[in-house]
Design a protein around this motif. Structure first.
Motif, PDB file in Angstrom:
ATOM      1  N   ASN A 274       1.054  -1.161   0.078  1.00 26.94           N
ATOM      2  CA  ASN A 274       0.330   0.190  -0.060  1.00 26.94           C
ATOM      3  C   ASN A 274       0.781   1.270  -0.218  1.00 26.94           C
ATOM      4  O   ASN A 274       0.884   2.057  -0.954  1.00 26.94           O
ATOM      5  N   CYS A 275       1.580   1.320   0.937  1.00 29.63           N
ATOM      6  CA  CYS A 275       2.468   2.337   1.083  1.00 29.63           C
ATOM      7  C   CYS A 275       3.382   2.626  -0.016  1.00 29.63           C
ATOM      8  O   CYS A 275       3.317   3.980  -1.022  1.00 29.63           O
ATOM      9  N   GLN A 276       3.803   1.465  -1.140  1.00 31.19           N
ATOM     10  CA  GLN A 276       4.825   2.115  -2.228  1.00 31.19           C
ATOM     11  C   GLN A 276       3.230   2.142  -3.549  1.00 31.19           C
ATOM     12  O   GLN A 276       4.028   3.223  -4.218  1.00 31.19           O
ATOM     13  N   ARG A 277       2.359   1.923  -3.307  1.00 30.37           N
ATOM     14  CA  ARG A 277       1.288   2.008  -3.996  1.00 30.37           C
ATOM     15  C   ARG A 277       0.836   3.526  -3.699  1.00 30.37           C
ATOM     16  O   ARG A 277       0.690   4.473  -5.293  1.00 30.37           O
ATOM     17  N   LEU A 278       0.634   4.336  -2.752  1.00 30.91           N
ATOM     18  CA  LEU A 278      -0.042   5.821  -2.629  1.00 30.91           C
ATOM     19  C   LEU A 278       0.970   6.242  -2.490  1.00 30.91           C
ATOM     20  O   LEU A 278       1.233   8.139  -2.481  1.00 30.91           O
ATOM     21  N   SER A 279       2.660   6.254  -1.711  1.00 33.60           N
ATOM     22  CA  SER A 279       3.045   7.079  -1.082  1.00 33.60           C
ATOM     23  C   SER A 279       3.910   8.622  -2.324  1.00 33.60           C
ATOM     24  O   SER A 279       4.213   7.625  -3.394  1.00 33.60           O
ATOM     25  N   MET A 280       4.228   9.998  -1.942  1.00 25.57           N
ATOM     26  CA  MET A 280       4.840  10.418  -2.309  1.00 25.57           C
ATOM     27  C   MET A 280       6.055  10.328  -2.140  1.00 25.57           C
ATOM     28  O   MET A 280       6.368  11.035  -1.004  1.00 25.57           O
ATOM     29  N   GLY A 281       6.852   9.685  -2.770  1.00 22.91           N
ATOM     30  CA  GLY A 281       8.542  10.091  -2.343  1.00 22.91           C
ATOM     31  C   GLY A 281       8.834   8.604  -1.416  1.00 22.91           C
ATOM     32  O   GLY A 281       8.461   7.969  -1.906  1.00 22.91           O
ATOM     33  N   PRO A 282       9.175   8.830  -0.228  1.00 23.66           N
ATOM     34  CA  PRO A 282       9.760   7.663   0.723  1.00 23.66           C
ATOM     35  C   PRO A 282       8.818   6.951   0.993  1.00 23.66           C
ATOM     36  O   PRO A 282       6.858   7.410   1.314  1.00 23.66           O
ATOM     37  N   ASN A 283       8.750   5.933   0.856  1.00 20.62           N
ATOM     38  CA  ASN A 283       7.584   5.038   1.357  1.00 20.62           C
ATOM     39  C   ASN A 283       8.572   3.589   1.952  1.00 20.62           C
ATOM     40  O   ASN A 283       7.332   2.689   2.335  1.00 20.62           O
ATOM     41  N   PHE A 284       9.476   3.682   2.110  1.00 17.00           N
ATOM     42  CA  PHE A 284       9.989   2.913   2.984  1.00 17.00           C
ATOM     43  C   PHE A 284      11.372   2.772   3.925  1.00 17.00           C
ATOM     44  O   PHE A 284      12.488   3.204   3.921  1.00 17.00           O
ATOM     45  N   VAL A 285      11.314   2.790   5.512  1.00 12.28           N
ATOM     46  CA  VAL A 285      12.407   3.380   6.710  1.00 12.28           C
ATOM     47  C   VAL A 285      12.628   2.170   7.046  1.00 12.28           C
ATOM     48  O   VAL A 285      11.845   1.156   8.116  1.00 12.28           O
TER      49      VAL A 285
END
Length: 1722
Positions: A92-103
Motif C-alpha cells: 500500500n505504501c509503495q502504491r500510494l506514497s509520494m516519495g519515501p515509502n519504506f524506512v
C-alpha cells in the motif's frame, strides 16, 4: 512517464496503466520490536508531528506512518495475520506514497521468526513425512494446522491460538492467561524446530529449493526488508535505512541484553546472528544508495544499556537526520511530479481509468444490456443514452465494461477517444466546473488544441465543451462515459444534468448513468429530469438485478479467480441467499463473506443474510467481534458522521483523542505516547475491503463508504442513540477547532485496572495526542497565504450544528469575521450560505424559549441575507466582506449581540483585507421588505418570467440571466451577442425553451437546460416588423401585424401563415397557442386612440368577438372577462359555447365608481383565478370571486395618490398589481414605487421607494412560505420583495434622486455638501443624514456648482443661470443674482469672498473663441467686487478647464486662448481682478491642456497637465521652469511628488524635480481604456485610484506603495473628496448616495479607537441624539425669546423716531447668523 504512455492515457486506453500519484506521504517503518523502542517513541513524540505539519503546510500532503510494532504488546497476535498485514501495508505504501515509502531500522537483533500461517497442504505433507521418516512424532503439526480444501490448491492453516488455548487472550484472569501464553510460546518453539529440521532435510535432499526452506528460518523484519527494499527497483527515491551498532553489550544482564540481541538457551543465537549479518552487512548495503543508509555506533551505558538521557546526542542527531532525509525525498518527489495542467489532468484521467479497469476485471454477463449499448454506439442517434437503476444494481460496472469494449472491440478500425469519468470519486470530478475543464483538457490534447483557450466560467465553459465535441471524426470519434451524473455538485442550478449536450455531433456518443428508485423521489430527481430532456424510451436502459442464475455464475467465476471453492453444503447456502436477492452489491457482499469460509468452518459460523442491509449488519458484527466492539464502533461511526469522509490521518487523530477507545485498547498497559496504534485501524480496514473507497474531498484523500447502503446501515447501527451521534459530531468539531492541536495535552482518567497494575496514585493524567493545529489559513515563511484549510471549512460547521453546539458555531463560524473571510476567499458564496441554512434548519435548543430561537434565527438570516445581497461583489472581491457587512448591518447592532460581535471584528480585523470601512449604514439592510436585489444586467430588464415550479426567474435585456429564487444565485448568464435589446420573453410550457424578439427584429430561441441558442433574422414577409413571439414545447411562433411563422426548436422555419384579417384594418396584436391546431388571435384597431379589439378563436372555432379596452382569459381558455359595453368600462364575463360557435355572456361584474370616465387599461388574474385585478388611469380595481372574499359582489377601487397615474405602455398593458398570500394586501408598482393598500379597509397603507428607475414588470411569487412580489426596472435590476416584512422597519438610506456631480466638505462642522442636478444636499458626514436640500426652484432647478464656507454657515451655489448664497443654518436664501453659464465656484479669503467663472454657450462651428467672465463677490452679501474677462477657445466636445488660485491666495490663474489654436495662461490679481500677465504655452508644446495645478508649496509656480506630460511655469518670471513627462495630475503638499495614471492602466509615483518614477503602485497592465480618477488624500499619506471599468477604488500607502484597500463600489463613482485630517474619504455615486469611508490603515492602531467612537457603533446613539435634539430645540426657543425681547425693547425705545436709521436686511441677516447655531441637528 514516457510520451507514448501519456498519449495512451489521454486517449482513454486501459492498456498497461501506470500507477496513480497520490496526495499522501506514507512510510512503512520496519524494525525489530524490543531494541528500537527508544528510537521509535522519540520519532513518534518529536519528529512525526513536525513532518505532518511540513507536508501539510508546504505541499498540502497527508503524512502517515505505518508502524506495525508500535503499541502492539504481544509479537504474536492471536490469528497470526500480522506478517501478512505487514506485507500488504508495504505494498500500500509503495502504491500510494509520494516519495519515501519504506524506512528500516536494523541493530543486532534478527527478531521474531514466526512459523508460516499458511503452508501448501502438499508441502506440509512432505515436511510431515520427513519428520516421520526421522522418527519424530508430528502430532503438534497435526494439532495446530488444519487443511482447508476450499483453497485451490488446498492449504493448511495455522489455527488461531485461542481456538486451542482458550485463555490466551483472557486479560480478566491473568493467571490463566499467563499459563496459556507460556504453553503457546513453548509450543511455538517446538514447532519452529520441527519445521526447520524437516525443511533443512528436504532442501539437502533437493526436494525443495533454498528459498522455500528459508521461509521457515526467516524473521518478519527480513521479509519486510525483502519486500520494501531488496525487491524494489528505485531505492534512491523511496527507501531509507538506519543501522545501529551497540559496543560492549553486557551479556551478564541477560534480561536487558535479550532486548537488543537474539538469545537462545541463555547465550547468543548464532544462527540468527549469521542471518542478520548477511541481511544487514551484505544484501542491504548492496541494494540501497549509500546516501540513503546511515550507520551509528553507540556505547552500552549503565543498567539500561540505552536511555534517552544518556544517549541524547545520538537521538537528536538521529531524528534530525531522519527529518531532513524524509523532507528531501518528499521535495524531490514533488519536483518530479508534473504540476502543470497536463500533469494534473494525467493524474485525474488515470484515477478513472484504474477504476474502470478494476470494474472490467470482475465483470461477467449482462450480454443483452451490452448488445443494446453496442447498437446505440454504432447507430446514427445523436442523443445520449442513460443507464438507470437502484443503488448497487451494477450501473457503474456496465458503463465501465462498455467503455472497455468501445475502445478495444466495437470500433476496431478507428482510434476512439474514450472520456471516462466516475463522477464524485475524485475532487476534480465532484463539481461540474472542474469536471468539464478536465474533459475539455483531455479532448484538447488529442486534437492538439491549447489548454489556454478553455474558459473558467461555467456558461462559456459548457459552450466550449459542446464546441470541442464537433472535432470528432470517423478516424478519431469521441466517446464520453459519465457514471453517476446525479453525484455532481456545483451545477449553477438545482438541475445537475442541464449542461449535458442533447444533440451530439456526428462520430460522438455519450453514455451516462444515474440512480432511480421508485420509493425515493429525492434520489430519482435527476433521472426524471433526464426523462424530460431525452424523450425517447429507447435511450433509457434499466439496469436490474442479476437474477439467480447469472449471480451464481458470477460468484463461481469470482471464486475461481480467487482460487477458492466451497463444500456442497456451503454452495447450497449461497444459492438460497442469492435466490432472495441478486443485486450486484449483495452478490459482492456474499462473495466477500464466503471467501473467508474454510472447508472446516462450523455450519453455525456459515450464515448469510437475505438483504443488503442485513448482510452489511452481519459484516459489521463480525468485524466488531474480531477487533473489539468499541474500537470498530467508534472508527466506523466517525467515518459515517463525517460530511465528506475522513483521511486516514484524521481518523487516527480522532481515535487518539477518543478516551473511550483508548481506555479500552490500553486498559491493561500504559502506552509511551497516548495515540492509537496504526496497526489496529489497518486490521479493521483490511476486513472491509472495497467497502471503504478512497475519494478526494477538499483536496485531501479521504475514506468514505463506497455505497449509500453502507452509510445507511452504519447510521442505523451506530446512530440510533442520538446522544452517541452528538458525541461523535462533537468530537469531530473539537478536532477541527484545533483545541488539542500543536502540543496541547488532553486530560484523561486512568482505568481502574491501570491504577491497580501500575500502582498509580493519581486518578487523572494528561497527554499530548500529537494532533495537528487547525488554522483557517496556512501561511508560507514570508507570511503570504499558501493555502486554506478546506477540510475545516467543509466539516466543522456541519458537526457543530449536529452536536447542538450553537454558541461555538456562532462564535467560531457564523459570526466570526476571520472564518467568513477565509471561507469566502476559498469557497463559493453558496458554500458559506449553506452553513447558515444548515444552522437555521436545525436550530433546536431545548433550553431556549421560542422567542429566543426566533431572535437567533433573525440574527442568522440577517447575516446570511447581507452576504446574499452583497453576493455579486463578494463572489469576486472576498476582501470586501468587512465593508459590506458594516454598511448593511450597522442599524441592527442594538437588539442583536452576535451581529454586534461580528461587526466589531470587522472594524478590528477587516482593515487587514480592506482598509476602507463605512462610517455609517450606507447599503440596504436585510430583514426589511427587500429580500434580494438581483443584478447582472447592463441594460433595462424589459421582461422576466417565473418557471412553472416558481424556483427560477428568467430575465432579458441584451442577454438572458436566470436566478435561483431560493438562494439569489445567478445560475445562468447567456449572452447571444445581439445588437438590440430583447423586448418580450416567453417560456415553453415545459420550461425547456425561452424565446424573445429584439427591437431590431431578431428572434432568439434559447434552450434553458443547455444554454444553446439560435438567432433568427426577421422571417416575416416583406420585412414586416416583429410584434411578438409564442412558444409551445416543440414549436416557436413569430408574428407581425399581418402574418406569423412557425419554427421547430432547431430554429428551422416550417411554415408561414397569413392573418385572416386585413392588417391595415385589424393589425395582429397577440396570439396564444394551446396546440398547433388550437389557438387564439387578438387584433386591435392600430390606433391608441381607438380602443376596439377583435378575438379569433380556432378549435373550438368561434365567431370573431368584438370588445374594447381590456381583456383577460382564464387558463383553460373557456372564459374571458372584457369591456363590452358602450360608453363605459364595466367588465363582462363571457364563456365559449362551441354549440353556437359564439362567446355567450354569463354576467356583468359589479361596476366601479366613475367607470364611465375611468379608462380600464389592463385586466389580470391572480394565480388561483379567484381575484380579477384591473388597472385604471387613476388606480386599481379588484373583483373577488372566492368564498373568502372580503368584498363579495363589489368592485373594490384602490386609488393612487394625487398626481400619480397609470399609463398604458402597450395595448392591454399597464402597471400591474397583485394580492398577498393572506389576501389582505394589494401591492402595485407605479413609477419607481411600490404602493400597498389594505384590501379590507381599501386604504393606501404604505409607499415603498423601490427602484431608481421606472418599474417595468411586476409579478407575484406566492407558493409555500413565499409571500413575495418581484419587480424589474429600467435601473437594470430585478428585486424580490417580502410582503411579510412590508411593514418592518426600513433602515432608510438617505440619497438624492439624481447622481451626485460634486462634493464640498467642511470638516470642522462635520458637513458635506453635494451637487446634483436638482438641488444642493447638506449632509452630516458622521451619520450619513441628508440634513437639507437647497433649491430655489424645487421643481425645475438645474444646479451645477456649490461650495460651503469653512465656518459652515454659508453655501454658495449656481442654479439655473443664477448665483445663490444660502444661510445654511436657517436654509434661507440670502442673495440671488443672474450669472448664466457658471462653470466654476471657488472660495477666497477663507470663505469671505468667492469667485464664479462663467462662459456663454458655444456659438456654433464658425465661432472659434468667446469670452469667459470671472466675477468675485463677498459672502454673504453678494456684493460684486470686480469682474474680469478672458478669451477661451470654442472646440466642440472639449470641456471647460477650471482656473486655480495660487497657494498664497493672491493670484487667479486660468487657461485661455492664445493666438491661433494654442492655449495661454492668464494671471489675474485675486483682490483687484487686474490682468497681471499672459503666458503663452507655445514653448511647452502643450497641445491640449487638460487642467491647471497651483503648486502648493510655492505661490509663483503653476503646472499645466496635458495628455503626455506636465509643465511647471513660473508666473512671476513668465517662463517654463521644467517639463515632467508622464505627469497626469495630483501633487503632494510639499510639491515634490505627482502621479502618473494613464487611462489604459497602471499607476506610478513621480518625483517632480527630475521626473523620475519613484514607486510603482500598479504595474503597467492592460485593464482596458476606462475613466480613471486618481488623487492624493489631503495628508498625502495615501493615493486613491478609481477605475470605472472595474468599479474599484484602490488605496495605496504613499510611503511603501502597499495597497491597503481594493474597494468595489456598489454603483459608479461620480465624485470623491478627502477630509482635511486624512482619516476619511467621501464618495458620491451615480445612484445619488453619499458614502463616507474611514481609511482604517492597519499600520495605525488609533484608527480602531476612531471607528469604535463613531455614533453608528454605539447602539444608544439615537437616544442620545434625540436628547441632544431636545436640548437644541430648548436652546433655540430660548434664543428666539431673547431675540424677541431685544426687538421689542428696540421698538419701545424708538417709538417716536420712526425715520431713524435701522439695520439693513443684510446686516440683520448677518446678526442672526452670528447667533448660536440653533438648528435641531443630530
Amino acid at each position: 512517464m514516457d510520451d507514448r504512455t501519456v498519449d495512451l492515457i489521454f486517449v482513454g486506453s486501459l492498456e498497461s496503466l501506470p500507477p496513480v500519484s497520490s496526495k499522501i506521504v506514507r512510510i512503512f517503518t520496519s524494525s525489530t520490536f524490543t531494541d528500537t523502542t527508544m528510537e521509535r517513541n522519540t520519532l513518534m513524540a518529536q519528529c512525526y508531528p513536525k513532518l505532518k505539519d511540513y507536508c501539510r503546510e508546504k505541499h498540502g500532503l497527508e503524512f502517515q506512518v505505518v508502524d506495525m510494532r508500535w503499541g502492539v504488546r504481544d509479537e504474536a497476535t492471536d490469528d497470526h495475520m500480522t506478517t501478512e498485514l505487514c506485507m500488504r501495508e508495504i505494498a500500500n505504501c509503495q502504491r500510494l506514497s509520494m516519495g519515501p515509502n519504506f524506512v528500516v531500522f536494523l541493530g543486532q537483533k534478527y527478531g521474531y521468526r514466526p512459523i508460516p500461517t499458511y503452508i501448501l497442504s502438499s508441502e506440509l505433507q512432505m515436511l510431515r513425512d520427513e519428520l516421520v521418516n526421522s522418527g519424530i512424532d508430528p502430532v503438534l503439526l497435526d494439532t495446530w494446522y488444519r487443511k482447508d480444501s476450499n483453497a485451490v490448491p488446498p492449504v493448511s492453516v495455522l489455527q488461531p491460538i485461542s481456538s486451542i488455548l482458550i485463555n490466551f487472550n483472557n486479560k480478566r484472569i491473568p493467571k490463566l492467561q499467563q499459563h496459556d501464553q507460556a504453553v503457546w510460546w513453548d509450543t511455538l518453539g517446538k514447532m519452529q524446530k520441527l519445521l526447520r529440521k524437516a525443511a533443512l532435510s528436504l532442501a539437502n535432499g533437493g526436494k525443495i529449493d533454498k528459498d522455500t526452506m528459508h521461509n521457515y528460518f526467516m524473521s518478519v523484519t527480513e521479509r519486510e526488508v525483502i519486500n520494501g527494499v531488496l525487491s524494489v527497483q528505485n531505492t534512491k527515491n523511496h527507501c531509507l535505512a538506519y543501522v545501529r551498532y551497540i559496543n560492549n553489550i553486557n551479556l551478564q544482564n541477560l534480561k536487558k541484553a535479550s532486548l537488543f540481541v537474539d538469545i537462545l538457551n541463555r547465550s547468543l543465537d548464532t544462527e540468527s546472528c549469521k542471518l542478520l549479518a548477511n541481511l544487514r552487512d551484505e544484501r542491504l548495503p548492496a541494494k540501497i544508495e549509500a546516501t540513503n543508509l546511515q550507520r551509528y555506533t553507540v556505547e552500552w551505558i549503565g543498567r539500561e544499556g540505552l536511555d534517552t538521557e544518556t544517549h541524547e546526542e545520538y537521538l537528536q542527531h538521529f531524528i534530525t537526520h531522519f527529518y531532513k532525509n524524509i523532507t528531501k525525498l518528499v521535495d524531490r518527489a514533488l519536483r518530479k511530479e508534473d504540476s502543470s495542467a497536463q500533469g494534473q489532468i494525467v493524474t485525474e484521467i488515470l484515477q478513472h481509468l484504474h477504476a474502470c479497469n478494476n470494474s472490467v476485471k470482475v465483470f461477467y454477463g449482462r450480454e443483452d444490456g451490452l448488445e443494446r449499448i453496442r447498437r446505440h454506439m454504432l447507430s446514427d442517434c445523436e442523443k445520449p443514452m442513460v443507464l438507470y437503476g437502484e443503488g448497487g444494481c451494477g450501473k457503474t460496472s456496465l458503463l465501465a465494461k462498455s467503455a472497455g469494449l468501445a475502445s478495444t472491440e466495437w470500433f476496431q478500425g478507428s482510434k476512439p477517444i474514450s472520456v471516462i469519468r466516475f463522477l464524485g470519486t475524485t475532487p476534480d470530478s465532484s463539481a461540474l466546473t472542474p469536471t468539464l475543464v478536465s474533459i475539455c483538457q483531455q479532448i484538447s490534447y488529442n486534437y492538439m488544441l491549447p489548454f489556454e483557450d478553455i474558459p473558467v466560467d461555467l456558461v462559456p465553459l459548457t459552450a466550449y465543451f459542446k464546441h470541442l465535441l464537433t472535432y470528432a471524426n470517423q478516424q478519431q470519434p469521441i466517446f464520453l462515459f459519465l457514471d453517476s451524473v446525479d453525484q455532481l455538485t456545483g451545477a449553477q442550478d438545482a438541475n445537475k444534468v442541464s449542461w449535458l449536450p442533447l444533440r451530439l455531433p456526428p462520430y460522438c456518443k455519450l453514455l451516462v448513468s444515474c440512480a432511480a428508485e421508485a420509493d425515493n423521489p429525492e434520489v430519482s430527481q435527476d433521472y426524471h429530469l433526464l426523462r424530460r430532456m431525452i424523450d425517447n424510451e429507447e435511450l433509457f436502459l434499466e439496469v436490474t438485478d442479476l437474477g439467480e442464475d447469472l449471480a451464481m455464475q458470477i460468484i463461481r467465476m469470482w471464486m475461481q479467480t480467487a482460487c477458492r471453492d466451497l463444500t456442497n453444503y456451503q454452495w447450497r447456502l449461497v444459492c438460497n441467499a442469492v435466490g432472495q436477492c441478486s443485486l450486484p452489491i449483495f452478490v459482492k457482499l456474499v462473495f466477500a463473506e464466503i471467501c473467508r469460509w474454510r472447508s472446516y468452518t462450523k455450519p453455525q459460523d456459515t450464515y448469510l443474510a437475505s438483504t443488503v442491509m442485513d448482510s452489511i449488519m452481519l459484516l459489521f458484527e463480525r468485524v466488531e467481534k474480531q477487533h473489539g466492539r468499541i474500537l470498530v464502533f467508534h472508527a466506523l461511526a466517525y467515518i459515517t458522521a463525517a460530511k465528506s469522509g475522513l483521511s486516514e490521518s484524521e481518523l487516527e487523530d480522532l481515535i487518539s483523542l477518543d478516551d473511550k477507545v483508548l481506555d479500552d485498547v490500553y486498559q491493561y498497559h500504559l502506552p509511551p505516547v497516548r495515540r492509537i496504534p496504526p496497526l489496529l485501524w489497518t486490521r479493521i480496514r483490511n476486513d472491509l475491503p472495497n467497502y471503504l473507497s478512497e475519494r478526494e474531498a477538499d483536496g485531501v484523500s479521504v475514506m468514505n463508504w463506497y455505497h449509500r447502503q453502507f452509510r445507511d446501515t452504519a447510521r442505523e447501527r451506530y446512530f440510533k442513540n442520538m446522544n452517541m451521534a452528538m458525541y461523535f459530531h462533537s468530537s469531530i468539531a473539537d478536532y477541527y477547532l484545533g483545541i488539542w492541536g500543536g502540543g496541547n495535552p488532553k486530560p484523561f482518567k486512568y482505568t481502574e485496572i491501570q491504577r491497580h497494575r501500575f500502582n498509580l496514585t493519581d486518578k487523572e493524567g494528561s497527554a499530548d495526542r500529537k494532533v495537528p493545529i487547525q488554522p483557517l489559513v496556512f501561511h508560507s515563511k514570508d507570511g503570504k497565504v499558501s493555502r486554506y484549510n478546506l477540510r475545516k471549512f467543509g466539516e466543522m460547521p456541519y458537526h457543530m450544528v449536529r452536536s447542538r453546539r450553537f454558541q461555538d458555531l456562532y462564535e467560531h463560524v457564523l459570526f466570526n469575521y476571520q472564518w467568513l473571510h477565509a471561507k469566502l476567499s476559498s469557497c463559493p458564496l453558496q458554500a458559506v450560505l449553506s452553513d447558515f441554512e444548515d444552522a437555521c434548519n436545525n436550530i433546536e435548543d431545548r433550553e431556549a424559549t421560542r422567542e429566543q430561537i426566533r431572535k437567533k434565527l433573525r440574527e442568522l438570516m440577517l447575516v446570511a441575507d447581507a452576504l446574499r445581497l452583497g453576493g455579486a461583489i463578494l463572489g469576486q472581491y472576498p476582501n470586501m466582506l468587512a465593508p459590506q457587512l458594516v454598511s448593511r448591518l450597522l442599524p441592527e447592532i442594538g437588539p442583536n449581540p452576535n451581529v454586534k460581535m461580528l461587526l466589531k471584528q470587522c472594524d478590528e480585523t477587516g482593515p487587514e483585507h480592506c482598509a476602507l470601512l463605512p462610517l455609517y449604514h450606507c447599503l440596504h439592510t436585510p430583514g426589511g421588505p427587500l429580500k434580494y436585489s438581483l443584478e447582472g444586467h447592463q441594460f433595462a430588464v424589459f421582461g422576466f418570467c417565473l418557471t412553472s415550479d416558481l424556483r427560477y426567474i428568467v430575465s432579458i435585456s441584451n442577454k438572458f440571466i436566470t436566478w435561483d429564487l431560493s438562494t439569489s444565485d445567478l445560475t445562468r448568464d447567456v449572452n447571444p451577442g445581439i445588437e438590440g435589446i430583447m423586448q418580450q420573453l416567453v417560456l415553453s410550457p415545459d420550461n425547456r425553451f425561452a424565446a424573445a424578439y429584439t427591437n431590431n427584429n431578431h428572434t432568439v430561441l434559447l434552450n434553458t437546460l443547455t444554454s444553446e441558442y439560435n438567432i433568427m433574422e426577421n422571417p416575416l414577409p416583406e420585412h414586416e416588423p416583429i410584434k411578438g413571439v409564442y412558444l409551445l414545447n416543440a414549436h416557436l411562433f413569430v408574428y407581425g401585424t399581418g402574418s406569423w411563422c412557425q419554427f421547430n426548436m432547431r430554429g428551422q422555419l416550417e411554415r408561414t401563415y397569413k392573418s385572416p384579417e386585413d392588417p391595415n384594418r385589424w393589425p395582429l396584436l397577440s396570439m396564444q397557442f394551446s396546440t398547433l391546431d388550437t389557438y387564439r388571435l387578438l387584433f386591435w384597431s392600430g390606433s391608441l386612440d381607438d380602443p376596439l379589439l377583435l378575438l379569433h378563436t380556432v378549435n373550438p372555432t368561434l365567431e370573431p368577438f368584438h370588445f374594447h379596452s381590456a381583456m383577460v382569459m382564464t387558463q383553460d381558455k373557456s372564459t374571458i372577462y372584457c369591456c363590452k359595453g358602450e360608453g363605459h368600462y364595466g367588465v363582462t364575463q363571457y364563456r365559449a359555447d362551441p354549440g353556437s360557435s359564439q362567446w355567450t355572456q354569463q354576467r356583468e361584474l359589479p361596476r366601479a365608481d366613475n367607470d364611465d370616465l375611468e379608462v380600464l387599461l389592463q385586466l389580470k388574474f391572480d394565480r388561483e383565478e379567484t381575484t380579477l385585478l384591473g388597472t385604471s388611469g387613476n388606480g386599481f380595481v379588484v373583483w373577488e370571486f372566492g368564498d373568502d372574499a372580503h368584498h363579495p359582489n363589489q368592485a373594490v377601487v384602490l386609488p393612487l395618490p394625487h398626481g400619480v397615474r397609470n399609463i398604458s405602455t402597450r395595448v392591454l398593458c399597464s402597471n400591474s398589481c397583485m394580492v398577498s398570500a393572506a389576501r389582505d394586501y394589494v401591492i402595485a408598482g407605479v413609477r419607481k414605487n411600490l404602493y400597498v393598500w389594505s384590501l379590507i379597509s381599501r386604504d393606501l397603507v404604505k409607499v415603498l421607494d423601490a427602484h431608481f428607475g421606472r418599474i417595468i414588470t411586476l409579478e407575484p411569487l406566492i407558493i409555500g412560505n413565499w409571500n413575495s412580489v418581484i419587480t424589474s426596472s429600467i435601473d437594470r435590476t430585478v428585486k424580490v420583495w417580502n410582503i411579510n416584512n412590508i411593514f418592518e422597519q426600513v433602515h432608510v438610506i438617505d440619497r438624492h434622486e439624481m447622481q451626485i456631480d460634486s462634493i464640498g466638505l467642511c470638516q470642522s462642522a462635520g458637513l458635506a455638501i453635494t451637487v446634483t442636478r436638482g438641488c444642493v444636499g447638506v449632509w452630516d458626514m458622521r451619520i450619513g443624514r441628508l440634513v437639507a436640500r437647497l433649491a430655489d426652484s424645487p421643481l425645475g432647478a438645474i444646479v451645477t456648482h456649490a461650495a460651503i464656507t469653512t465656518d459652515s454657515k454659508y453655501i454658495v451655489s449656481a442654479e439655473s443661470g443664477n448665483i445663490l448664497i444660502w444661510n445654511r443654518l436657517t436654509e434661507q436664501l440670502l442673495f440671488k443674482e443672474e450669472q448664466p453659464g457658471v462653470k466654476q465656484i471657488t472660495l477666497l479669503d477663507n470663505g469671505q469672498r468667492f469667485l464664479a467663472i462663467s462662459k456663454p454657450p458655444d456659438g456654433g462651428a464658425e465661432v472659434t473663441r468667446i469670452n469667459a467672465t470671472i466675477v468675485t463677490r463677498t459672502i454673504p452679501e453678494g456684493v460684486r467686487i470686480y469682474s474680469a474677462d478672458y478669451p477661451v477657445r470654442c472646440v466642440a466636445g472639449t470641456s471647460f478647464k477650471p482656473g486655480v488660485v495660487t497657494c498664497d491666495g493672491m493670484n487667479i490663474v486660468v487657461i485661455g486662448a492664445d493666438k491661433g489654436s494654442r492655449d495661454a495662461i492668464f494671471v489675474f490679481h485675486a483682490r483687484t481682478g487686474s490682468l497681471l500677465s499672459k503666458i503663452s504655452l507655445k514653448q511647452s508644446a502643450a497641445k491640449d491642456v487638460g487642467m491647471l495645478i497651483a503648486m502648493p508649496h510655492k505661490a509663483h509656480l503653476v503646472a499645466t497637465i496635458d495628455p503626455d506630460k506636465g509643465t511647471i511655469l513660473d508666473i512671476r518670471k513668465k517662463h517654463i521652469l521644467r517639463t515632467v513627462p508622464k505627469w497626469s495630475g495630483g501633487c503632494t503638499k510639499d510639491g515634490r511628488y505627482g502621479l502618473y495614471a494613464p487611462s489604459r492602466g497602471g499607476l506610478e509615483l513621480l518625483e517632480l524635480k527630475r521626473g523620475h518614477i519613484v514607486k510603482t503602485f500598479i504595474p503597467k497592465v492592460a485593464e482596458g481604456v476606462f475613466t480613471v480618477i486618481c488623487m492624493f488624500n489631503q495628508t498625502d499619506e495615501y493615493v486613491l485610484y478609481y477605475h470605472s471599468g472595474k468599479k474599484t477604488l484602490r488605496v495605496f500607502r504613499t510611503s511603501d506603495a502597499q495597497m491597503i484597500a481594493n474597494f468595489r463600489m456598489q454603483a459608479e463613482l461620480s465624485a470623491i473628496e478627502s477630509t482635511e485630517d486624512g482619516k476619511n474619504i467621501v464618495l458620491g455615486t451615480v445612484d445619488g448616495c453619499l458614502s463616507v469611508l474611514a481609511i482604517a490603515d492597519p499600520a495605525k492602531p488609533e484608527m480602531k479607537e476612531y471607528l469604535a467612537a463613531l455614533p453608528s457603533r454605539d447602539e444608544e446613539w439615537k437616544k442620545k441624539a434625540e436628547k441632544l435634539k431636545a436640548q437644541n430645540l430648548f436652546k433655540a426657543a430660548a434664543s428666539i425669546v431673547k431675540l424677541s425681547t431685544k426687538f421689542n425693547n428696540n421698538e419701545n425705545a424708538d417709538d417716536d423716531d420712526e425715520g431713524s436709521e435701522g439695520t439693513t436686511p443684510q446686516d440683520g441677516n448677518r446678526d442672526a447668523d452670528n447667533e448660536e447655531d440653533v438648528s435641531p441637528q443630530t
